[in-house]
Enzyme design. Structure first.
Site, mmCIF file in Angstrom:
data_model
loop_
_atom_site.group_PDB
_atom_site.id
_atom_site.type_symbol
_atom_site.label_atom_id
_atom_site.label_comp_id
_atom_site.label_asym_id
_atom_site.label_seq_id
_atom_site.Cartn_x
_atom_site.Cartn_y
_atom_site.Cartn_z
ATOM 1 N N ASP A 161 0.842 -1.205 0.000
ATOM 2 C CA ASP A 161 0.000 0.000 0.000
ATOM 3 C C ASP A 161 0.878 1.256 0.000
ATOM 4 O OD1 ASP A 161 -2.345 -1.725 0.384
ATOM 5 O OD2 ASP A 161 -1.414 -2.079 2.327
ATOM 6 N N HIS A 189 -4.718 -3.305 6.090
ATOM 7 C CA HIS A 189 -4.532 -3.569 4.661
ATOM 8 C C HIS A 189 -5.903 -3.948 4.083
ATOM 9 C CE1 HIS A 189 -2.919 -4.955 0.885
ATOM 10 N NE2 HIS A 189 -3.337 -6.176 1.089
HETATM 11 P P1 NAD Z 1 -1.642 -18.646 -4.348
HETATM 12 O O1 NAD Z 1 -2.938 -19.357 -4.207
HETATM 13 O O2 NAD Z 1 -1.019 -18.496 -5.696
HETATM 14 O O3 NAD Z 1 -0.547 -19.348 -3.434
HETATM 15 C C1 NAD Z 1 -0.806 -19.663 -2.111
HETATM 16 C C2 NAD Z 1 -0.015 -20.931 -1.832
HETATM 17 O O4 NAD Z 1 -0.125 -21.195 -0.445
HETATM 18 C C3 NAD Z 1 -0.543 -22.169 -2.568
HETATM 19 O O5 NAD Z 1 0.520 -22.786 -3.265
HETATM 20 C C4 NAD Z 1 -1.106 -23.044 -1.461
HETATM 21 O O6 NAD Z 1 -0.931 -24.420 -1.728
HETATM 22 C C5 NAD Z 1 -0.263 -22.585 -0.276
HETATM 23 N N1 NAD Z 1 -0.877 -22.791 1.031
HETATM 24 C C6 NAD Z 1 -2.172 -22.664 1.383
HETATM 25 N N2 NAD Z 1 -2.326 -22.967 2.672
HETATM 26 C C7 NAD Z 1 -1.108 -23.262 3.154
HETATM 27 C C8 NAD Z 1 -0.651 -23.664 4.423
HETATM 28 N N3 NAD Z 1 -1.462 -23.831 5.452
HETATM 29 N N4 NAD Z 1 0.674 -23.894 4.559
HETATM 30 C C9 NAD Z 1 1.521 -23.741 3.532
HETATM 31 N N5 NAD Z 1 1.133 -23.395 2.293
HETATM 32 C C10 NAD Z 1 -0.174 -23.147 2.111
HETATM 33 O O7 NAD Z 1 -1.826 -17.224 -3.627
HETATM 34 P P2 NAD Z 1 -0.871 -15.953 -3.729
HETATM 35 O O8 NAD Z 1 -1.317 -15.122 -4.865
HETATM 36 O O9 NAD Z 1 0.552 -16.364 -3.631
HETATM 37 O O10 NAD Z 1 -1.332 -15.170 -2.416
HETATM 38 C C11 NAD Z 1 -1.064 -15.679 -1.134
HETATM 39 C C12 NAD Z 1 -1.732 -14.804 -0.081
HETATM 40 O O11 NAD Z 1 -1.179 -13.496 -0.075
HETATM 41 C C13 NAD Z 1 -3.238 -14.595 -0.303
HETATM 42 O O12 NAD Z 1 -3.919 -14.659 0.945
HETATM 43 C C14 NAD Z 1 -3.314 -13.208 -0.870
HETATM 44 O O13 NAD Z 1 -4.574 -12.598 -0.660
HETATM 45 C C15 NAD Z 1 -2.227 -12.526 -0.079
HETATM 46 N N6 NAD Z 1 -1.720 -11.258 -0.595
HETATM 47 C C16 NAD Z 1 -1.430 -10.289 0.320
HETATM 48 C C17 NAD Z 1 -0.920 -9.060 -0.092
HETATM 49 C C18 NAD Z 1 -0.616 -7.977 0.914
HETATM 50 O O14 NAD Z 1 -0.301 -6.844 0.490
HETATM 51 N N7 NAD Z 1 -0.648 -8.225 2.212
HETATM 52 C C19 NAD Z 1 -0.699 -8.842 -1.447
HETATM 53 C C20 NAD Z 1 -0.991 -9.852 -2.362
HETATM 54 C C21 NAD Z 1 -1.510 -11.059 -1.913
HETATM 55 C C1 LMR Z 2 -3.454 -6.736 -2.779
HETATM 56 O O1 LMR Z 2 -3.596 -5.701 -2.126
HETATM 57 O O2 LMR Z 2 -3.145 -6.722 -3.979
HETATM 58 C C2 LMR Z 2 -3.627 -8.072 -2.087
HETATM 59 O O3 LMR Z 2 -3.980 -7.898 -0.753
HETATM 60 C C3 LMR Z 2 -4.550 -8.971 -2.800
HETATM 61 C C4 LMR Z 2 -5.984 -8.552 -2.630
HETATM 62 O O4 LMR Z 2 -6.807 -9.411 -2.312
HETATM 63 O O5 LMR Z 2 -6.255 -7.371 -2.799
#
Ligand code: NAD
Ligand code: LMR
Length: 328
Positions: A161, A189
């Site tokens: 952000d 967030h």
């Molecule tokens: P994704 O689905 O591509 O990958 C997630 C991975 O985590 C998968 O491979 C899955 O098998 C694995 N997984 C699920 N549960 C698990 C567990 N208990 N232990 C270990 N591995 C596990 O998702 P992504 O795009 O990589 O996103 C991951 C997370 O990050 C999501 O919750 C997404 O919303 C979040 N995210 C947060 C931000 C932020 O700014 N905070 C930004 C982008 C994404």
């Molecule tokens: C983001 O801000 O891009 C991540 O937290 C993914 C989402 O769900 O918005």
């Protein structure tokens, strides 16, 4: 040669994992002179484990000089063993039309289990960054599940952000991103976050004065930054990954190596600063030095800012109430 640091990454075979691991192994996170051992966690299902094996093969094929070892596992007790840094990424992402808090109960259990495992086996100085959404409340759950670790070791990612806000501001003000200082994103967030450039400067010049357009702040800037995640999901059909991995690297690098007096935003457990109740995992302006962060104090909170801060706090308190039953 320095002693290798152990970096645990959960969800290692996911989208963010794929953008993150190679940069960690190349030294972009902890320094070009710092060897690392990657300890990667994935779900036990064969599909996830096979994908993880593939990622490890690719890591091997990069022949990174700083990659001193690798572990791939489905057991958090193995992944977090002696971890110096833990990036908790693995969780379900949201799809179109969902809010991040819709993931709360689906993902909450992951962070209880992983908090307990960190408590049991990680380094007592482990630096934990929660990326998996809803990141602030998941970080709160992990912290509460790890009573033997210092609370300050647990943080949530607001850096994406912060970086989004930097780029929007740079474009509006016609300044370089690198010249902007003293920006903060307060709170959760989520779309209630409050990106605040009242104190921001570029080469010493006030950006608030330079932009001079309060309607843009309220009607364009704040909503654009707050809803950027949804806009990316809408455009890509998938949530942000490379920019999220980049923000995770920025967050840990600055925490470990310092910010040289500059402000960055981190989601951290409140110590009561700015009227936020103790332990709420809140986006604050911080300065990092010697591996510690410190909240920037003494900023004036005007009426509009207090309203915005109260709104994002109310949402965090609501999320916290929604998981209280999991925390005993
Ligand atoms: P994704 O689905 O591509 O990958 C997630 C991975 O985590 C998968 O491979 C899955 O098998 C694995 N997984 C699920 N549960 C698990 C567990 N208990 N232990 C270990 N591995 C596990 O998702 P992504 O795009 O990589 O996103 C991951 C997370 O990050 C999501 O919750 C997404 O919303 C979040 N995210 C947060 C931000 C932020 O700014 N905070 C930004 C982008 C994404
Ligand atoms: C983001 O801000 O891009 C991540 O937290 C993914 C989402 O769900 O918005």
């Amino acid at each position: 040669m320095k002693t290798p640091l152990r970096v645990a990454v959960t969800g290692a075979a996911g989208q963010i994992g794929y953008s993150l691991l190679f940069r960690i192994a190349s030294g972009e996170m902890l320094g070009k002179d710092q060897p690392v051992i990657l300890q990667m966690l994935e779900l036990p299902m064969e599909k996830a484990q096979a994908a993880l094996r593939g990622v490890m093969m690719e890591l091997e094929d990069c022949a990174f000089p700083l990659l001193a070892g690798m572990v791939g596992t489905d057991d958090p007790m193995v992944a977090f063993k002696d971890a110096d840094v833990a990036l908790l990424v693995g969780a379900m992402p949201r799809g179109p039309g969902m809010e991040r808090k819709d993931l709360l109960l689906k993902n909450a259990e992951i962070f209880t289990v992983q908090g307990k495992a960190l408590n049991a086996v990680a380094s007592r100085d482990v630096k934990v960054l929660v990326v998996g959404n809803p990141a602030n409340t998941n970080a709160y759950i992990a912290m509460k599940s790890a009573p033997d670790l210092p609370k300050k070791n647990f943080t949530a990612m607001l850096r994406l952000d912060h970086n989004r806000a930097l780029s929007q501001l740079a474009a509006k003000a016609g300044v370089a991103v690198a010249d902007i200082e003293k920006l903060v994103v307060w709170g959760n967030h989520s779309p209630t976050m409050y990106p605040d450039y009242r104190f921001a400067t570029a080469k010493g010049e006030s950006l608030k004065a330079k932009i001079g357009d309060e309607a843009w702040n309220r009607e364009v800037f704040i909503p654009t930054v707050g809803k950027r995640g949804a806009a990316i999901i809408e455009a890509r059909g998938l949530s942000s990954a490379a920019s999220a991995a980049n923000a995770a690297i920025d967050h840990i690098r600055d925490w470990v190596l310092g910010t040289d007096g500059k402000w960055v935003t981190m989601g951290i457990p409140s110590d009561g600063s700015y009227g936020i109740p103790q332990d709420v995992m809140f986006g604050y302006p911080v300065i990092c030095r010697d591996g510690e962060y410190e909240i920037v104090q003494g900023l004036e909170i005007d009426e509009f800012s207090r309203e915005r801060i109260n709104k994002t706090l109310a949402e965090l308190e609501e999320e916290r109430a929604g998981v209280a039953h999991l925390l005993g």
